[in-house]
Write an enzyme that holds these catalytic residues in place. Structure first.
Site, short mmCIF file in Angstrom:
data_model
loop_
_atom_site.label_atom_id
_atom_site.label_comp_id
_atom_site.label_asym_id
_atom_site.label_seq_id
_atom_site.Cartn_x
_atom_site.Cartn_y
_atom_site.Cartn_z
N ARG A 21 34.50 11.90 -63.72
CA ARG A 21 34.69 13.22 -64.30
C ARG A 21 35.53 13.64 -65.23
O ARG A 21 35.14 14.27 -66.30
CB ARG A 21 34.91 14.30 -62.96
N ASN A 40 31.56 15.73 -58.23
CA ASN A 40 31.53 14.98 -57.27
C ASN A 40 30.61 15.55 -56.32
O ASN A 40 30.74 16.58 -55.56
CB ASN A 40 32.91 14.53 -56.50
#
Length: 93
Positions: A21, A40
């Protein structure tokens, strides 16, 4: 001028716990003109939502598929839509 779009991508593989990320956010900021997020998911995938010029969204998608990402990407599924707006920059969620 490239039209603005919304690109949603689901990235599967070993993409959690590897900085995926963070690097996705960094790449989105490097490309420029994008807002959205990387998140996520409970099933181990990462969802990436990017809004901005089609060329910038496509550049981010190419990077997601490139193998130059952290971890290991086994596949990316994406959809394209009209932007919804409401994002401030590009963030990790």
């Amino acid at each position: 001028m490239s039209e603005d779009v919304r690109m949603t991508a689901w990235v599967r593989g070993r993409v959690q716990g590897v900085g995926f990320r963070w690097f996705t956010r960094a790449r989105a900021l490097e490309i420029g003109g994008l807002s959205g997020f990387a998140l996520n998911l409970d099933d181990g995938r990462v969802q990436v939502v990017a809004e901005g010029p089609r060329t910038a969204c496509h550049a981010l998608l190419v990077w997601l598929q490139s193998g130059d990402t952290p971890g290991r990407v086994d596949g990316v599924t994406e959809i394209w839509a009209t932007p919804r707006g409401g994002y401030e920059g590009f963030v990790e969620r």
